[in-house]
Design a protein around this motif. Structure first.
Motif, short mmCIF file in Angstrom:
data_model
loop_
_atom_site.label_atom_id
_atom_site.label_comp_id
_atom_site.label_asym_id
_atom_site.label_seq_id
_atom_site.Cartn_x
_atom_site.Cartn_y
_atom_site.Cartn_z
N SER A 89 0.81 -1.22 0.00
CA SER A 89 0.00 0.00 0.00
C SER A 89 0.84 1.27 0.00
O SER A 89 0.34 2.34 -0.35
N ASP A 90 2.12 1.19 0.41
CA ASP A 90 2.96 2.40 0.46
C ASP A 90 3.89 2.51 -0.75
O ASP A 90 4.88 3.25 -0.71
N SER A 91 3.59 1.78 -1.80
CA SER A 91 4.44 1.82 -3.00
C SER A 91 4.33 3.16 -3.70
O SER A 91 3.28 3.81 -3.68
N ASP A 92 5.44 3.57 -4.34
CA ASP A 92 5.41 4.77 -5.17
C ASP A 92 6.42 4.62 -6.30
O ASP A 92 7.06 3.58 -6.45
N SER A 93 6.55 5.64 -7.12
CA SER A 93 7.48 5.68 -8.26
C SER A 93 7.38 4.44 -9.14
O SER A 93 8.35 3.71 -9.34
N PRO A 94 6.18 4.17 -9.67
CA PRO A 94 6.02 2.95 -10.47
C PRO A 94 6.71 3.04 -11.84
O PRO A 94 6.74 4.10 -12.47
N LYS A 95 7.28 1.92 -12.27
CA LYS A 95 7.85 1.77 -13.60
C LYS A 95 7.40 0.42 -14.16
O LYS A 95 7.44 -0.58 -13.43
N PHE A 96 6.98 0.41 -15.43
CA PHE A 96 6.43 -0.83 -16.00
C PHE A 96 7.13 -1.17 -17.31
O PHE A 96 7.58 -0.30 -18.04
N LYS A 97 7.15 -2.48 -17.59
CA LYS A 97 7.64 -2.97 -18.86
C LYS A 97 6.81 -4.19 -19.22
O LYS A 97 6.70 -5.13 -18.43
N THR A 98 6.19 -4.18 -20.39
CA THR A 98 5.31 -5.29 -20.80
C THR A 98 5.65 -5.74 -22.21
O THR A 98 6.12 -4.94 -23.03
N SER A 99 5.39 -7.04 -22.47
CA SER A 99 5.56 -7.56 -23.82
C SER A 99 4.35 -7.24 -24.69
O SER A 99 4.43 -7.29 -25.91
N THR A 100 3.22 -6.92 -24.06
CA THR A 100 2.03 -6.47 -24.77
C THR A 100 1.12 -5.74 -23.80
O THR A 100 1.22 -5.91 -22.58
#
Length: 448
Positions: A343-354
């Motif tokens: 619940s205290d997560s921040d600064s999201p970064k994502f990488k997806t194949s689709t």
């Protein structure tokens, strides 16, 4: 067990419901609407053989039940029985002194809720107060001296509007649908093009353990109709019903065994029980013809594997692999995979194949959206988050991953519409259209 999913009418299919309707004359004596403060909003005494003051005992009993954490749907005071349901901020209560058929009472109460919602959009104390005249008119029409009457809102709306009595044409007379043998369909309906659209919709409820074993699986199905037919047609529907094939001695591998079947009141129950024929005169427009359930082990249609790694309490990395486990000729649309994060997560970064990802902090999840997911494919997603709360010991694996999806032209149970016959005395030609859809219900996969 096979039931009509609507309260039955005196004007229904005679032999199918006569014995059931006879029971109801002793059942629904009163219906009360209670607000949160315990005040009577509206009531209707259908038979006049109970003391009106008996209802005053209901709210004190409910308050005691809440203190004792008791949730019994039926309570008793002396010789009076209260059968109740709660919707929004209202209690709907039926009273009786008889040994009543409780299932029929509750069926009627829930139908009352449905009718009011279709009239007022929202059923709550304010909507009852704002429409008290219409409410009384509806309560007078849906039941007569303990007998359920017309409970189809489309028919009711022909002569009861939210403005009160709108029909004032000559001498008062009941609408044709009230005295007609088919109370859910009006006579004289005409269309230039006659068609029937049928949707077979199945929802998959699934719970998979963290070790990969299926803990719970079931299929909940429904057949919905959109009828654009003139006159008073009779429809006959044939399914690949296992019981039917056993009765007729035919052998076929692809059959389904339906459980907990519920029908719209238009279906002739006696005909179905005798030879499994689904025969009916359909309501005009949209309706649900039947619903069913199958308790069967379902292979997960979309399989999810996830790995969560923490690094020095400062950041977390989540790896998710999604695999479609159905044939390549089918495609899941609008897939949404909800992955829980601290619940205290921040600064999201994502990488997806689709597809694409977004962080929903109000739900503490990452939502991975895949617009089109063909069968036999596998995709990957990685998410990185910062963890500013160094002392956070939240267990991410406590909440399961949930998946939403829809697969057109596919049923997981294998149910098939073998035929849909349309018979009308004028002999017109009509086109039936059938569509199959499988969608996610309560679809959850626990993680390590």
């Amino acid at each position: 067990m096979i039931l009509h999913n609507l309260p039955l009418s005196r004007h229904n299919e005679g032999k199918d419901i006569c014995s059931i309707s006879d029971l109801l004359q002793f059942v629904l004596l009163h219906i009360f609407h209670y607000g949160l403060l315990g005040k009577h909003l509206e009531f209707r005494n259908y038979m006049g053989n109970m003391d009106m003051n008996e209802i005053d005992h209901f709210m004190p009993i409910m308050m005691r039940m809440e203190e004792d954490a008791d949730t019994s749907p039926l309570v008793t005071s002396g010789s009076s029985h209260f059968l109740w349901i709660k919707h929004s901020n209202l209690y709907l209560v039926a009273m009786t002194k008889k040994n009543a058929n409780a299932a029929l009472v509750y069926s009627f109460l829930y139908k009352i809720v449905q009718v009011f919602k279709e009239y007022f959009k929202e059923l709550e104390e304010e909507s009852i107060r704002d429409n008290f005249v219409t409410v009384y008119e509806l309560m007078d029409e849906v039941m007569d001296f303990g007998f359920p009457q017309t409970t189809d809102s489309k028919i009711l709306q022909e002569y009861i509007t939210q403005q009160g009595h709108k029909l004032d044409v000559g001498a008062p007379r009941p609408p044709a649908t009230v005295t007609n043998a088919v109370s859910w369909r009006s006579e004289g309906i005409k269309y230039r093009k006659n068609e029937v659209f049928m949707d077979v919709i199945e929802s998959v409820n699934l719970l998979v353990s963290a070790t990969g074993s299926v803990l719970r699986s079931e299929i909940v199905g429904s057949i919905k109709l959109k009828v654009v037919l003139s006159g008073m047609p009779e429809l006959r529907l044939g399914l690949n019903d296992k019981v039917l094939f056993e009765i007729t001695g035919r052998e076929k591998s692809k059959t389904v065994e339906l459980e907990d079947v519920k029908f719209h009141q238009c279906v002739r129950l006696s005909r179905f029980e005798n030879d499994r024929t689904i025969s009916f005169i359909p309501p005009d427009g949209e309706s649900e013809l039947m619903s069913y359930r199958l308790n069967t082990t379902v292979k997960p249609l979309i399989w999810i594997e996830s790995v969560i790694e923490k690094f020095s309490h400062s950041r977390v990395e989540i790896k998710v692999k999604a695999r479609s486990q159905f044939k390549s000729r089918s495609t899941a649309n609008n897939v949404a995979i909800m992955v829980p994060v601290p619940s205290d997560s921040d600064s999201p970064k994502f990488k997806t194949s689709t597809g694409s990802c977004k962080y929903l902090p109000e739900k503490s999840v990452v939502q991975w959206n895949i617009k089109s997911f063909p069968g036999g494919k596998e995709y990957m997603m990685r998410a990185h988050f910062g963890l500013p709360s160094v002392e956070s010991d939240e267990l991410e694996g406590k909440r399961p991953i949930t998946v939403n999806f829809e697969i057109p032209y596919f049923t997981v149970s294998g149910i098939q519409v073998r035929y849909l016959k349309i018979i009308e005395k004028s002999g017109y030609q009509a086109l039936p259209w059938v569509r199959y859809i499988t969608q996610s219900g309560d679809y959850q996969l626990r993680t390590n």
